[in-house]
Write a protein that holds these residues in place. Structure first.
Motif, mmCIF file in Angstrom:
data_model
loop_
_atom_site.group_PDB
_atom_site.id
_atom_site.type_symbol
_atom_site.label_atom_id
_atom_site.label_comp_id
_atom_site.label_asym_id
_atom_site.label_seq_id
_atom_site.Cartn_x
_atom_site.Cartn_y
_atom_site.Cartn_z
ATOM 1 N N ARG A 190 0.850 -1.189 0.000
ATOM 2 C CA ARG A 190 0.000 0.000 0.000
ATOM 3 C C ARG A 190 0.891 1.246 0.000
ATOM 4 O O ARG A 190 1.779 1.390 0.824
ATOM 5 C CB ARG A 190 -0.888 -0.032 1.243
ATOM 6 C CG ARG A 190 -1.940 1.051 1.263
ATOM 7 C CD ARG A 190 -2.900 0.845 2.414
ATOM 8 N NE ARG A 190 -3.845 1.950 2.480
ATOM 9 C CZ ARG A 190 -4.112 2.651 3.570
ATOM 10 N NH1 ARG A 190 -3.504 2.352 4.719
ATOM 11 N NH2 ARG A 190 -4.980 3.632 3.537
ATOM 12 N N SER A 250 -10.822 -1.212 0.747
ATOM 13 C CA SER A 250 -10.191 -2.375 1.358
ATOM 14 C C SER A 250 -11.093 -3.599 1.351
ATOM 15 O O SER A 250 -10.604 -4.736 1.265
ATOM 16 C CB SER A 250 -9.768 -2.041 2.795
ATOM 17 O OG SER A 250 -10.897 -1.668 3.565
ATOM 18 N N TYR A 258 -7.559 -2.471 6.578
ATOM 19 C CA TYR A 258 -6.676 -3.315 5.782
ATOM 20 C C TYR A 258 -6.244 -4.555 6.544
ATOM 21 O O TYR A 258 -6.103 -5.637 5.953
ATOM 22 C CB TYR A 258 -5.473 -2.505 5.282
ATOM 23 C CG TYR A 258 -5.849 -1.638 4.118
ATOM 24 C CD1 TYR A 258 -5.839 -2.132 2.823
ATOM 25 C CD2 TYR A 258 -6.267 -0.320 4.309
ATOM 26 C CE1 TYR A 258 -6.221 -1.346 1.749
ATOM 27 C CE2 TYR A 258 -6.660 0.479 3.246
ATOM 28 C CZ TYR A 258 -6.634 -0.049 1.964
ATOM 29 O OH TYR A 258 -7.029 0.732 0.906
#
Length: 316
Positions: A154, A203, A223
Motif C-alpha cells: 500500500r 479495502s 486493511y
C-alpha cells in the motif's frame, strides 16, 4: 562546507543552505564527502517540528537522513574503511544533528556505513539507502515474507513501496500494488502482478493477503481485516492514529499490525547492496535537485503523486 539546516520549525521555506565548519571524525567515526542525499519522511517531520523530543529547540538543526559518497578520512579504531572508499549510509535518526546527510561532508559512526554497490550512480545509491533498508527489514525481519505468498503493498509508488514491490517479486511472491492508476506501467515493470488505483479501490473489495506492507498509515484496521489466516501486516508510517491502531491490534496475535523504526547498520546496508548487485533491487528516482534547491525537493515530496524518490545532488 555547505550544509542544509533549519533555524526554526515550519514549512519548506525554513530550509537554508549555510556555510559551516567542516567536521572532523573522532574515534570510531568516518568523514564522508557527500555526493547525494535523498528526501525522506523523517526529514520532513524533523523540519516541521514533529520530532522535537529528539531534535529539541536548539538551532540550527541539520537535515538529511541518508547519503552516498566517498570516505575522506577515518578516526582512530576504524577498520574496514579507508579514504577513497565509495560508501552509503545514514545518520542516526534518533539523535540531534547540527549537520546531517544533506551537506557537502558528514561525520558518522563507522558501523552506519557500508560499501556502496557498484554499477549505480551516487544519486541512484542515495535513493535506495532508506527505501531499500526499510523495505528489507519490513519484509524479511518484521513479517518474515516467504516465497509464493500473496503480498499487498500500500503506497507502492513511494520510495519504500517501490523497493518492497521489487523485493517481494524477487522472492517469488504475487504482488498487488495499491497506488495511482497512472503509475501502473512503472510498478508492473518493477514486478507488480497487478496494480489497483487507491482512489477507487476500497479495502473490502480486495484480498485476502498473506502479507500487507503499509506505507500510508491510515485505515490500518480496515486493511488488517484483509489478512488471510496466519497473515501478517506491517506499517512504516507512524502517527497518533496509527499507533493507536497498532496497540489495539495486539489482540489478533500473528495478525496484529507490526511496526519498527528503521535504523540500518552496516550489515543491513550490505544486504541491500547485495540485492542491488543481484538485480533484485534497482533505484527509482523521480527528481534530482541541487543542494541549493532542497526546499523544492521537500515540496515535491510533500505534494506526492510521483514514483520513487526526490534526490539531492551534492558536490563538495
Amino acid at each position: 562546507m555547505k550544509a542544509a539546516q533549519i533555524t526554526s520549525y515550519g514549512t519548506a521555506d525554513v530550509l537554508r543552505v549555510n556555510d559551516v565548519d567542516r567536521p572532523a571524525p573522532g574515534p570510531g567515526e568516518v568523514l564522508v564527502s557527500v555526493e547525494a542525499s535523498s528526501v525522506n519522511g523523517h526529514d520532513v517531520i524533523v523540519r516541521a517540528g514533529g520530532l522535537k523530543m529528539v531534535s529539541g529547540r536548539r538551532f540550527p538543526i541539520g537535515v538529511g537522513l541518508d547519503f552516498a559518497g566517498t570516505v575522506v578520512a577515518t578516526g582512530a579504531d576504524v577498520a574496514g574503511h579507508r579514504a577513497g572508499d565509495r560508501v552509503w549510509g545514514m545518520v542516526h535518526p534518533r539523535q540531534r544533528h547540527i549537520t546531517a546527510g544533506a551537506a557537502e561532508y558528514v561525520v558518522v559512526a563507522a558501523d552506519r556505513i557500508a560499501h556502496a554497490p557498484e554499477g549505480v550512480s551516487p544519486v541512484e545509491a542515495a535513493s535506495l539507502v532508506v527505501a531499500g533498508s526499510t523495505a528489507l527489514i519490513a519484509l524479511r525481519d518484521s513479517v518474515h515474507l516467504a516465497s509464493g505468498e500473496r503480498v499487498l503493498v500500500r503506497g507502492a509508488a513511494g520510495g519504500v513501496g517501490t523497493a518492497a514491490v521489487q523485493l517481494a517479486h524477487a522472492l517469488g511472491c504475487h504482488v498487488t500494488a495499491l497506488a495511482r492508476d497512472r503509475h501502473a506501467p512503472v510498478l508492473t515493470g518493477l514486478g507488480a502482478d497487478e496494480v489497483l488505483d487507491h482512489r477507487s479501490t476500497t479495502s473490502d473489495r480486495i484480498g485476502p493477503f498473506d502479507v500487507i506492507v503499509d506505507t500510508v498509515g491510515s485505515e490500518l484496521n480496515c486493511y488488517r481485516s484483509r489478512l488471510a489466516q496466519g497473515g501478517r501486516m506491517v506499517t512504516v508510517a507512524l502517527s497518533a492514529p496509527a499507533l493507536a491502531a497498532i496497540a489495539a491490534s495486539s489482540v489478533y496475535g500473528s495478525r496484529r499490525i507490526r511496526t519498527f523504526s528503521a535504523n540500518p547498520d552496516t550489515a543491513v546496508l550490505r544486504d541491500v547492496a547485495g540485492h542491488v548487485r543481484s538485480g533484485a533491487l534497482r533505484p527509482v528516482v523521480d527528481g534530482v535537485y541541487p543542494l541549493a534547491d532542497i526546499a523544492a525537493a521537500h515540496e515535491a515530496f510533500e505534494r506526492g503523486g510521483v514514483v520513487g524518490k526526490q534526490v539531492l545532488a551534492v558536490s563538495a
